[in-house]
Design a protein around this motif. Sequence first.
Motif, PDB file in Angstrom:
ATOM      1  N   VAL A 254      -1.838  16.692 -43.935  1.00 52.46           N
ATOM      2  CA  VAL A 254      -2.895  17.625 -43.464  1.00 52.46           C
ATOM      3  C   VAL A 254      -2.796  18.598 -42.330  1.00 52.46           C
ATOM      4  N   LEU A 255      -3.083  19.800 -42.481  1.00 52.38           N
ATOM      5  CA  LEU A 255      -3.034  20.802 -41.235  1.00 52.38           C
ATOM      6  C   LEU A 255      -4.242  21.630 -41.306  1.00 52.38           C
ATOM      7  N   LYS A 256      -4.903  21.270 -39.919  1.00 49.22           N
ATOM      8  CA  LYS A 256      -6.177  21.786 -39.555  1.00 49.22           C
ATOM      9  C   LYS A 256      -6.061  23.036 -39.017  1.00 49.22           C
ATOM     10  N   VAL A 257      -6.487  24.441 -39.357  1.00 48.56           N
ATOM     11  CA  VAL A 257      -6.243  25.763 -38.968  1.00 48.56           C
ATOM     12  C   VAL A 257      -7.731  25.912 -38.436  1.00 48.56           C
ATOM     13  N   THR A 258      -7.723  26.531 -37.041  1.00 49.08           N
ATOM     14  CA  THR A 258      -9.106  26.814 -36.516  1.00 49.08           C
ATOM     15  C   THR A 258      -8.672  28.518 -36.071  1.00 49.08           C
ATOM     16  N   GLY A 259      -9.532  29.570 -36.343  1.00 49.52           N
ATOM     17  CA  GLY A 259      -9.486  30.608 -36.173  1.00 49.52           C
ATOM     18  C   GLY A 259     -10.363  30.917 -34.790  1.00 49.52           C
ATOM     19  N   MET A 260      -9.958  31.865 -34.036  1.00 46.88           N
ATOM     20  CA  MET A 260     -10.779  32.325 -32.869  1.00 46.88           C
ATOM     21  C   MET A 260     -10.114  33.470 -32.188  1.00 46.88           C
ATOM     22  N   GLN A 261     -11.215  34.307 -31.525  1.00 46.02           N
ATOM     23  CA  GLN A 261     -10.720  35.746 -31.042  1.00 46.02           C
ATOM     24  C   GLN A 261      -9.860  35.359 -29.967  1.00 46.02           C
ATOM     25  N   TRP A 262      -8.634  35.852 -30.203  1.00 45.95           N
ATOM     26  CA  TRP A 262      -7.759  36.383 -31.285  1.00 45.95           C
ATOM     27  C   TRP A 262      -6.374  35.613 -31.599  1.00 45.95           C
ATOM     28  N   LYS A 263      -6.561  34.360 -32.029  1.00 42.14           N
ATOM     29  CA  LYS A 263      -5.333  33.376 -32.048  1.00 42.14           C
ATOM     30  C   LYS A 263      -5.911  32.360 -33.213  1.00 42.14           C
ATOM     31  N   TRP A 264      -4.914  31.515 -33.265  1.00 39.18           N
ATOM     32  CA  TRP A 264      -5.137  30.349 -34.273  1.00 39.18           C
ATOM     33  C   TRP A 264      -4.815  29.117 -33.429  1.00 39.18           C
ATOM     34  N   GLN A 265      -5.548  28.095 -33.894  1.00 38.06           N
ATOM     35  CA  GLN A 265      -5.089  26.748 -33.280  1.00 38.06           C
ATOM     36  C   GLN A 265      -4.734  25.711 -34.537  1.00 38.06           C
ATOM     37  N   TYR A 266      -3.604  25.108 -34.392  1.00 40.97           N
ATOM     38  CA  TYR A 266      -3.102  24.422 -35.522  1.00 40.97           C
ATOM     39  C   TYR A 266      -3.162  23.011 -34.827  1.00 40.97           C
ATOM     40  N   GLU A 267      -3.656  21.975 -35.921  1.00 39.75           N
ATOM     41  CA  GLU A 267      -3.595  20.426 -35.450  1.00 39.75           C
ATOM     42  C   GLU A 267      -3.108  19.767 -36.624  1.00 39.75           C
ATOM     43  N   TYR A 268      -2.342  18.844 -36.320  1.00 40.39           N
ATOM     44  CA  TYR A 268      -1.684  17.930 -37.201  1.00 40.39           C
ATOM     45  C   TYR A 268      -2.412  16.580 -37.159  1.00 40.39           C
ATOM     46  N   PRO A 269      -3.411  16.114 -37.901  1.00 40.41           N
ATOM     47  CA  PRO A 269      -4.271  14.977 -37.456  1.00 40.41           C
ATOM     48  C   PRO A 269      -3.321  13.663 -37.492  1.00 40.41           C
ATOM     49  N   ASP A 270      -2.478  13.735 -38.618  1.00 44.37           N
ATOM     50  CA  ASP A 270      -1.585  12.526 -38.710  1.00 44.37           C
ATOM     51  C   ASP A 270      -0.611  12.123 -37.686  1.00 44.37           C
TER      52      ASP A 270
ATOM     53  N   GLY B 158     -13.115  41.547 -35.269  1.00 45.29           N
ATOM     54  CA  GLY B 158     -13.389  41.962 -33.959  1.00 45.29           C
ATOM     55  C   GLY B 158     -12.203  43.082 -33.254  1.00 45.29           C
ATOM     56  N   LYS B 159     -12.186  43.326 -32.199  1.00 50.65           N
ATOM     57  CA  LYS B 159     -11.266  44.306 -31.583  1.00 50.65           C
ATOM     58  C   LYS B 159      -9.887  44.028 -31.673  1.00 50.65           C
ATOM     59  N   ASP B 160      -9.405  42.872 -31.445  1.00 53.65           N
ATOM     60  CA  ASP B 160      -8.093  42.458 -31.834  1.00 53.65           C
ATOM     61  C   ASP B 160      -7.720  42.053 -33.078  1.00 53.65           C
ATOM     62  N   HIS B 161      -8.482  42.312 -34.113  1.00 57.08           N
ATOM     63  CA  HIS B 161      -7.994  41.801 -35.401  1.00 57.08           C
ATOM     64  C   HIS B 161      -6.942  41.944 -35.828  1.00 57.08           C
ATOM     65  N   GLY B 162      -6.157  43.140 -35.382  1.00 55.33           N
ATOM     66  CA  GLY B 162      -4.890  43.465 -35.876  1.00 55.33           C
ATOM     67  C   GLY B 162      -3.612  42.654 -35.166  1.00 55.33           C
ATOM     68  N   PHE B 163      -4.144  41.856 -34.011  1.00 58.25           N
ATOM     69  CA  PHE B 163      -3.114  41.193 -33.257  1.00 58.25           C
ATOM     70  C   PHE B 163      -3.355  39.659 -33.389  1.00 58.25           C
ATOM     71  N   MET B 164      -3.572  39.179 -34.610  1.00 60.60           N
ATOM     72  CA  MET B 164      -3.793  37.928 -34.960  1.00 60.60           C
ATOM     73  C   MET B 164      -2.809  37.517 -36.271  1.00 60.60           C
ATOM     74  N   PRO B 165      -1.455  37.194 -35.739  1.00 56.35           N
ATOM     75  CA  PRO B 165      -0.572  36.881 -37.079  1.00 56.35           C
ATOM     76  C   PRO B 165      -0.688  35.524 -37.310  1.00 56.35           C
TER      77      PRO B 165
END
Length: 391
Positions: free
Chosen positions: A132-148, A241-248
């Motif tokens: 399982v990979l949990k992906v959390t979006g936030m302005q303007w970056k991603w958080q990744y979590e490996y629960p296992d 939002g403002k930095d939508h284009g900076f969230m790869p």
Amino acid sequence: MSQTAPRLQARLLAALGLVFASGSALADFTWNFPKPVTPIGRDTLSMHNQFMIIITVLFVVVFAIMVYSMIAHRKSIGAEPARFSGPRGALQWFWVLVPFAILLFIDFVLMGIPAFHAVIDMEDTRTKADMVLKVTGMQWKWQYEYPDSGIKYISTLTTPREQIEGKEAKGEHYLLEVDNPVVLPVGKKVRILLTSTDVIHTWWVPQFGVKRDAIPGFLRETWVRIEEPGIYRGQCAELCGKDHGFMPVVVKAVPEAEYVAWVDKKKTELAAAAASGDRTWTRDELMAHGKETYDKICAACHQATGQGLPPAFPALAGSKIVNGPLLSPDGKLIPDSHVDRVMNGKAGTAMQAFKTTLSDADLAAVITYERNSFGNTKGDMIQPAQIKALR
């Protein structure tokens, strides 16, 4: 006039020659889909190609009938229009029902059944999922979590500001490069859970055939099974939002043995980061680490100079909150203070809570840096151990 026509004809022939003779141009993603590397990606591309053939045949047939009707029944050859009103019996019903039946067959049999199978397969996130990979979006970056594995980290853009502002030449992966990519094993079914902390984001990697919204307050699902090692790049595909284009989005697919080694290494790094919060940091260490954290996390909103973009993103330079008390005399958190604002955010604004995404050292360092930069001269500092005690 006689000289212009040959020149125009030559240019058209040259242009057509470039289009059809250039194999690299035909292979470029500008003119085609990227090579799919997951079952979903292959199914999506296969259905697209099949449907395009069907649609093209329908277009040619209907257009041919239309052109024939206009030519064969034109007034210049003496064609006379029919003059009638109301139903015309069996012939009229034939021309209504037969095309309807043909389209019904195409929609439900030739297109509907393959599409139904593909959609069911796309939604089957739990059957034989290996991780399982949990992906959390936030302005303007991603958080990744490996629960296992107990691994959690933030992934942010690393394209230099000089390139973004046009002061330097743009790199090969302009706006598609990050500090911490997702690492996944090849050949394993990965169940992906998506959510957001603020607005709607979309996690999208073209080669995966996966594009799913991350919505605040909801947990949405998709899955991938990457078939080839490599680095695959995508981005947020929602206007967030403002930095939508900076969230790869950058995914590094590796063999299973390499993935296991990465997990062990990442656990060691996270453990070291957690342990660093227990020692006493010097002011210079906090300032250096704080600048690094600020440039990566905070500068997108508050700007590198700390001037912000009021009213949505207030200035930190001369801010009453930043220059206010650090903690209460007994070391407790002061409501709506600088420390409280960084740790817990502010509801109803773009200021998010960072206590769940940044380490004790990151929080202590960035708070210390903000209080002693941009013309702010408080001269104080806060230790990671104090942040740990406030959690």
